[in-house]
Design a protein around this motif. Structure first.
Motif, PDB file in Angstrom:
ATOM      1  N   VAL A  74     -11.062  27.205 -29.755  1.00 41.55           N
ATOM      2  CA  VAL A  74      -9.927  27.668 -30.511  1.00 41.55           C
ATOM      3  C   VAL A  74      -9.741  26.851 -31.906  1.00 41.55           C
ATOM      4  O   VAL A  74     -10.492  25.722 -31.901  1.00 41.55           O
ATOM      5  CB  VAL A  74      -8.619  27.632 -29.655  1.00 41.55           C
ATOM      6  CG1 VAL A  74      -8.745  28.423 -28.479  1.00 41.55           C
ATOM      7  CG2 VAL A  74      -8.328  26.102 -29.335  1.00 41.55           C
ATOM      8  N   TYR A  75      -8.975  27.250 -32.610  1.00 46.03           N
ATOM      9  CA  TYR A  75      -8.488  26.679 -33.819  1.00 46.03           C
ATOM     10  C   TYR A  75      -7.137  26.367 -33.984  1.00 46.03           C
ATOM     11  O   TYR A  75      -6.434  27.380 -33.700  1.00 46.03           O
ATOM     12  CB  TYR A  75      -9.212  27.020 -35.058  1.00 46.03           C
ATOM     13  CG  TYR A  75     -10.639  27.190 -35.219  1.00 46.03           C
ATOM     14  CD1 TYR A  75     -11.295  26.113 -35.843  1.00 46.03           C
ATOM     15  CD2 TYR A  75     -11.400  28.193 -35.050  1.00 46.03           C
ATOM     16  CE1 TYR A  75     -12.781  26.148 -36.083  1.00 46.03           C
ATOM     17  CE2 TYR A  75     -12.714  28.328 -34.837  1.00 46.03           C
ATOM     18  CZ  TYR A  75     -13.452  27.285 -35.467  1.00 46.03           C
ATOM     19  OH  TYR A  75     -14.866  27.235 -35.534  1.00 46.03           O
ATOM     20  N   CYS A 116      -2.974  18.301 -28.227  1.00 44.34           N
ATOM     21  CA  CYS A 116      -2.398  18.863 -27.145  1.00 44.34           C
ATOM     22  C   CYS A 116      -1.050  19.683 -27.141  1.00 44.34           C
ATOM     23  O   CYS A 116      -0.890  20.795 -26.663  1.00 44.34           O
ATOM     24  CB  CYS A 116      -2.068  17.756 -26.018  1.00 44.34           C
ATOM     25  SG  CYS A 116      -1.337  16.156 -26.351  1.00 44.34           S
ATOM     26  N   PRO A 117       0.054  19.576 -28.050  1.00 44.98           N
ATOM     27  CA  PRO A 117       1.058  20.308 -28.255  1.00 44.98           C
ATOM     28  C   PRO A 117       0.575  21.617 -28.690  1.00 44.98           C
ATOM     29  O   PRO A 117       1.173  22.770 -28.382  1.00 44.98           O
ATOM     30  CB  PRO A 117       2.025  19.683 -29.078  1.00 44.98           C
ATOM     31  CG  PRO A 117       1.560  18.314 -28.998  1.00 44.98           C
ATOM     32  CD  PRO A 117       0.112  18.212 -28.856  1.00 44.98           C
ATOM     33  N   HIS A 118      -0.426  21.753 -29.413  1.00 47.24           N
ATOM     34  CA  HIS A 118      -0.739  23.184 -30.324  1.00 47.24           C
ATOM     35  C   HIS A 118      -1.568  23.991 -28.869  1.00 47.24           C
ATOM     36  O   HIS A 118      -1.164  25.047 -28.703  1.00 47.24           O
ATOM     37  CB  HIS A 118      -1.791  22.829 -31.268  1.00 47.24           C
ATOM     38  CG  HIS A 118      -1.065  22.265 -32.427  1.00 47.24           C
ATOM     39  ND1 HIS A 118      -0.718  21.237 -32.652  1.00 47.24           N
ATOM     40  CD2 HIS A 118      -0.801  23.135 -33.733  1.00 47.24           C
ATOM     41  CE1 HIS A 118      -0.091  21.004 -34.072  1.00 47.24           C
ATOM     42  NE2 HIS A 118      -0.282  22.068 -34.574  1.00 47.24           N
ATOM     43  N   HIS A 119      -2.168  23.092 -28.186  1.00 47.56           N
ATOM     44  CA  HIS A 119      -2.895  23.893 -27.034  1.00 47.56           C
ATOM     45  C   HIS A 119      -2.103  24.295 -26.086  1.00 47.56           C
ATOM     46  O   HIS A 119      -2.040  25.245 -25.399  1.00 47.56           O
ATOM     47  CB  HIS A 119      -4.120  23.185 -26.608  1.00 47.56           C
ATOM     48  CG  HIS A 119      -5.163  22.893 -27.261  1.00 47.56           C
ATOM     49  ND1 HIS A 119      -6.268  22.229 -26.809  1.00 47.56           N
ATOM     50  CD2 HIS A 119      -5.352  22.862 -28.704  1.00 47.56           C
ATOM     51  CE1 HIS A 119      -7.253  22.202 -28.037  1.00 47.56           C
ATOM     52  NE2 HIS A 119      -6.611  22.782 -29.204  1.00 47.56           N
ATOM     53  N   ILE A 122      -0.616  27.655 -27.458  1.00 53.91           N
ATOM     54  CA  ILE A 122      -1.748  28.648 -27.185  1.00 53.91           C
ATOM     55  C   ILE A 122      -1.683  29.075 -25.905  1.00 53.91           C
ATOM     56  O   ILE A 122      -1.526  30.232 -25.508  1.00 53.91           O
ATOM     57  CB  ILE A 122      -2.934  28.102 -27.789  1.00 53.91           C
ATOM     58  CG1 ILE A 122      -2.886  27.809 -29.064  1.00 53.91           C
ATOM     59  CG2 ILE A 122      -4.186  29.017 -27.124  1.00 53.91           C
ATOM     60  CD1 ILE A 122      -4.467  27.378 -29.867  1.00 53.91           C
ATOM     61  N   TYR A 123      -1.680  28.342 -24.953  1.00 51.57           N
ATOM     62  CA  TYR A 123      -1.665  28.750 -23.498  1.00 51.57           C
ATOM     63  C   TYR A 123      -0.271  29.468 -23.082  1.00 51.57           C
ATOM     64  O   TYR A 123      -0.585  30.555 -22.531  1.00 51.57           O
ATOM     65  CB  TYR A 123      -1.700  27.214 -22.390  1.00 51.57           C
ATOM     66  CG  TYR A 123      -1.675  27.772 -21.125  1.00 51.57           C
ATOM     67  CD1 TYR A 123      -2.680  27.999 -20.418  1.00 51.57           C
ATOM     68  CD2 TYR A 123      -0.247  28.071 -20.225  1.00 51.57           C
ATOM     69  CE1 TYR A 123      -2.685  28.477 -19.031  1.00 51.57           C
ATOM     70  CE2 TYR A 123      -0.098  28.179 -19.120  1.00 51.57           C
ATOM     71  CZ  TYR A 123      -1.422  28.400 -18.288  1.00 51.57           C
ATOM     72  OH  TYR A 123      -1.269  29.066 -17.058  1.00 51.57           O
TER      73      TYR A 123
END
Length: 429
Positions: A74-75, A116-119, A122-123
């Motif tokens: 991902v980006y 990690c907060p962005h991921h 995304i989840y």
């Protein structure tokens, strides 16, 4: 070294001299890999073309390894609202190491200190079933740390970091398998890179208030990571005060020539952020369950990885990683056309090749100048007529002259397999 001991110990004069010889800052500049400029700022190195080639090869290796292991890439943006890091816990536990917020359109945005907060968002953006788990999400992304000027140095301590990061969202009974698989990936990467860890460390919380206050969560995560290490059979040491603010971690330590340690790769188990971001999946029973978040970085930051590789190899990188893989050396101007044609053949097979023309000096001088290049392809009158190439390997070996196609095929196999061997003459040497 005991868990609480400082790795920054004084070395003997002989060790200091050896360390200076292999200092990545000196070698990196001499080999035109990277540099800095005061107008860009301290802790913000830029990459020159040869350094860019090393970095690109490293990034392509890890992306391919992750894809083959079932990761999806991902980006995500390098900025986020302050509120995002308040939810994740970074703002209350880590803000001293973050750049100050910027006021934009009545909102405060921050350069992210981690991915990690962005991921997690995304989840959270899609619903998930237990059938999808484990969901492995990876990114080679930028993050930023407000490091003090006094600790900045070369590529090891920088303010703009390109991190090989990934987060695995899984069920509780999948955690140990996923963490163990990450450790195995790290081992394979180190083998390809030609490096070895100095030790494995189980990093635990210590006294003080920088950690999330959730004793039960810490106990569960620590027990799981201990099980992973015991299952792996790797020797390890526990170190208090080295955990992330949200959970314990396995740190893979590497050491420089003076014995100074730094963390290159990590595996972490996180119960905190799935709770903070209200992450869930639908279980086989049809109700919501909380996933566990496994953080893992195979090579850590690209900057620190390249710094360690420079020092570990003294600039003589494994062939697949070398900025120039083949130095083509025509004996005289008469072979220049054949040398250029050979270099084109190399590039067509994705090998990085450069021609060292005869006008640059004697053949011996050009061989010395290319001493760090894995393969030196000497083309004299006989080779030009016969369509062959005489290879000189960086370690001094000289295989018999080979047809151009065969020579390139044999080099290509070693490079594409990320081997640390320079040549295979049939006995695996």
């Amino acid at each position: 070294m005991s868990p609480g001991a400082s790795p920054w110990v004084l070395a003997s004069p002989d060790v200091r001299e050896e360390t200076a010889m292999h200092d990545h800052r000196r070698i990196g500049r001499e080999l035109d890999l990277f540099d800095t400029d005061p107008l860009i700022g301290a802790g913000l190195p830029y990459w020159l073309p040869d350094g860019g080639a090393v970095r690109h090869a490293l990034e392509e290796y890890i992306r391919t390894a992750e894809r083959r292991a079932g990761y999806r890439h991902v980006y995500s943006p390098v900025l986020g609202k302050r509120e995002l890091y308040e939810i994740s816990g970074h703002w209350s536990h880590y803000s001293d190491d973050m750049f100050p917020p910027m006021d934009v359109g009545g909102e405060q945005v921050v350069l992210r200190p981690s991915l990690c907060p962005h991921h997690a968002l995304i989840y959270r953006s899609r619903s998930h079933s237990y059938r999808e788990l484990p969901l492995r999400m990876a990114e080679l992304g930028g993050m930023y740390r407000s490091e003090l000027s006094g600790v900045l140095g070369g590529l090891t301590r920088v303010r703009a970091i390109q991190l090989n990061d990934a987060h695995i969202f899984c069920t509780l009974d999948q955690v140990t398998d996923e963490a163990h698989a990450a450790l195995e990936m790290i081992g394979r990467a180190y083998e390809a890179l030609g490096i070895a860890p100095s030790r494995h460390r189980l990093s635990l919380p210590g006294p003080g208030g920088k950690y999330v206050a959730a004793p039960g969560m810490w106990e569960r995560a620590t027990a799981l990571l201990t099980d992973v290490l015991d299952r792996s059979g790797l020797p390890y040491e526990a170190a208090e005060g080295e955990a992330a603010f949200y959970g314990p971690k396995i740190d893979i330590q590497v050491a420089d020539g003076a014995g100074r340690e730094s963390t290159l790769s990590t595996v972490q188990i996180d119960f905190h952020q799935p709770e903070q971001f209200d992450l869930h999946y639908i279980g086989a029973d049809g109700v919501k369950h909380r996933p566990v978040m496994v953080h893992r970085s195979i090579i850590g930051s690209v900057e620190r990885a390249v710094a360690h590789l420079i020092e570990a190899h003294g600039g003589a990188f494994p062939a697949w990683l070398a900025p120039v893989q083949v130095a083509v050396l025509p004996v005289s101007d008469a072979e220049s056309e054949h040398a250029e044609a050979f270099a084109r053949r190399c590039r067509e097979q994705d090998l990085r090749a450069e021609v060292a023309e005869a006008e640059r000096g004697s053949l011996g001088a050009r061989i010395r100048q290319a001493r760090l290049v894995p393969y030196q392809a000497v083309i004299g009158p006989k080779e030009a007529v016969d369509g062959e190439v005489a290879l000189r390997l960086r370690d001094g070996r000289r295989p018999d002259p080979l047809p151009v196609g065969e020579a390139l095929a044999r080099i290509g196999v070693l490079v594409s397999s990320h081997s640390t061997a320079l040549w295979d003459d049939g006995d695996g040497a």
